[in-house]
Structures are given as C-alpha cells and as structure tokens.
Design a protein around this motif. Structure first.
Motif, short mmCIF file in Angstrom:
data_model
loop_
_atom_site.label_atom_id
_atom_site.label_comp_id
_atom_site.label_asym_id
_atom_site.label_seq_id
_atom_site.Cartn_x
_atom_site.Cartn_y
_atom_site.Cartn_z
N TRP A 136 -1.99 -2.52 12.41
CA TRP A 136 -1.04 -1.92 11.47
C TRP A 136 0.19 -2.81 11.38
O TRP A 136 0.56 -3.48 12.32
CB TRP A 136 -0.63 -0.53 11.93
CG TRP A 136 -1.72 0.48 11.87
CD1 TRP A 136 -2.51 0.87 12.90
CD2 TRP A 136 -2.14 1.23 10.74
NE1 TRP A 136 -3.39 1.82 12.49
CE2 TRP A 136 -3.19 2.06 11.15
CE3 TRP A 136 -1.74 1.27 9.41
CZ2 TRP A 136 -3.84 2.93 10.28
CZ3 TRP A 136 -2.38 2.15 8.56
CH2 TRP A 136 -3.42 2.96 8.99
N ARG A 162 1.09 0.32 7.43
CA ARG A 162 0.01 0.00 6.51
C ARG A 162 -0.88 -1.07 7.10
O ARG A 162 -0.46 -1.85 7.96
CB ARG A 162 0.54 -0.45 5.16
CG ARG A 162 1.15 -1.82 5.17
CD ARG A 162 1.59 -2.25 3.80
NE ARG A 162 2.01 -3.64 3.85
CZ ARG A 162 2.38 -4.34 2.81
NH1 ARG A 162 2.43 -3.78 1.63
NH2 ARG A 162 2.73 -5.58 2.94
N ARG A 163 -2.13 -1.08 6.65
CA ARG A 163 -3.05 -2.15 7.01
C ARG A 163 -3.97 -2.40 5.83
O ARG A 163 -4.27 -1.49 5.05
CB ARG A 163 -3.82 -1.87 8.28
CG ARG A 163 -4.80 -0.75 8.23
CD ARG A 163 -5.52 -0.62 9.57
NE ARG A 163 -6.24 0.63 9.64
CZ ARG A 163 -6.81 1.08 10.73
NH1 ARG A 163 -6.72 0.41 11.85
NH2 ARG A 163 -7.45 2.22 10.72
N ARG A 164 -4.37 -3.62 5.73
CA ARG A 164 -5.18 -4.04 4.60
C ARG A 164 -6.61 -3.53 4.75
O ARG A 164 -7.21 -3.62 5.83
CB ARG A 164 -5.19 -5.56 4.53
CG ARG A 164 -5.72 -6.10 3.27
CD ARG A 164 -5.54 -7.59 3.23
NE ARG A 164 -5.82 -8.02 1.89
CZ ARG A 164 -5.24 -9.02 1.30
NH1 ARG A 164 -4.35 -9.72 1.96
NH2 ARG A 164 -5.53 -9.34 0.08
N ILE A 224 -10.37 -4.07 4.04
CA ILE A 224 -11.27 -5.19 3.75
C ILE A 224 -12.61 -4.62 3.34
O ILE A 224 -13.26 -3.93 4.12
CB ILE A 224 -11.41 -6.12 4.96
CG1 ILE A 224 -10.04 -6.68 5.34
CG2 ILE A 224 -12.41 -7.23 4.67
CD1 ILE A 224 -10.02 -7.45 6.63
N ALA A 264 -4.56 -6.73 -3.36
CA ALA A 264 -4.75 -6.18 -2.02
C ALA A 264 -4.72 -4.65 -2.06
O ALA A 264 -3.96 -4.04 -2.80
CB ALA A 264 -3.66 -6.68 -1.09
N GLU A 265 -5.56 -4.07 -1.24
CA GLU A 265 -5.62 -2.62 -1.12
C GLU A 265 -5.25 -2.26 0.31
O GLU A 265 -5.73 -2.87 1.26
CB GLU A 265 -7.03 -2.15 -1.45
CG GLU A 265 -7.17 -0.66 -1.56
CD GLU A 265 -8.58 -0.26 -1.97
OE1 GLU A 265 -8.96 0.86 -1.64
OE2 GLU A 265 -9.28 -1.07 -2.58
N TYR A 266 -4.37 -1.26 0.47
CA TYR A 266 -3.88 -0.89 1.79
C TYR A 266 -4.16 0.58 2.07
O TYR A 266 -4.24 1.39 1.16
CB TYR A 266 -2.36 -1.11 1.89
CG TYR A 266 -1.95 -2.55 1.84
CD1 TYR A 266 -1.97 -3.32 2.99
CD2 TYR A 266 -1.55 -3.15 0.65
CE1 TYR A 266 -1.58 -4.65 2.97
CE2 TYR A 266 -1.17 -4.48 0.63
CZ TYR A 266 -1.19 -5.22 1.78
OH TYR A 266 -0.82 -6.53 1.76
N GLU A 267 -4.30 0.91 3.35
CA GLU A 267 -4.30 2.29 3.78
C GLU A 267 -3.01 2.52 4.57
O GLU A 267 -2.48 1.60 5.20
CB GLU A 267 -5.53 2.64 4.60
CG GLU A 267 -5.66 1.93 5.91
CD GLU A 267 -6.86 2.39 6.71
OE1 GLU A 267 -7.06 3.61 6.87
OE2 GLU A 267 -7.59 1.52 7.17
N TYR A 268 -2.49 3.74 4.49
CA TYR A 268 -1.20 4.05 5.09
C TYR A 268 -1.33 5.14 6.13
O TYR A 268 -2.22 5.98 6.07
CB TYR A 268 -0.21 4.50 4.01
CG TYR A 268 0.19 3.38 3.08
CD1 TYR A 268 1.31 2.61 3.36
CD2 TYR A 268 -0.56 3.08 1.96
CE1 TYR A 268 1.68 1.57 2.52
CE2 TYR A 268 -0.20 2.04 1.12
CZ TYR A 268 0.92 1.30 1.40
OH TYR A 268 1.28 0.27 0.59
#
Length: 61
Positions: A33, A51-53, A55, A2-6
C-alpha cells in the motif's frame, strides 16, 4: 490508465505518531500500500487513505 484499490484506516486520538508510522510502514512493506491521503482532525484523530495498484493479468494465446 492505472487502476487503484483503496483502503481507509481510522486512528483514534490516543494514537501516537510513532504508532501511526509503524502501522503505515507495515501496510506499505507487507501489503504494498502507499499513502494517498492523510487527514488529521482537531481532536487528534487521523483518517488515512491508502492505495495500491491493481494489476490485471492478460491472457496470451
């Protein structure tokens, strides 16, 4: 994997618990979030990491 943005939020010491909850609830409900970390400092201020994933769209031929 999984890749997240913060995103970081800083809430000053005068922010009540109810106001902080309202802000975080709005971010979770409308921005998708989730709470990653919350740090409460001795002076009453808060630093919040959300954070949110991410896609990624995969092209199909």
């Amino acid at each position: 994997m999984a890749e997240y943005e913060y995103e970081q939020l800083w809430m000053p010491r005068g922010t009540t618990r109810g106001d902080a909850r309202r802000v975080l609830t709005d971010r979770a409900e409308y921005g998708h979030w989730e709470l990653a970390r919350l740090r409460l400092y001795p002076d009453g201020s808060r630093r919040v990491w959300l954070r949110r994933r991410v896609i990624r769209a995969v092209r199909t031929a």
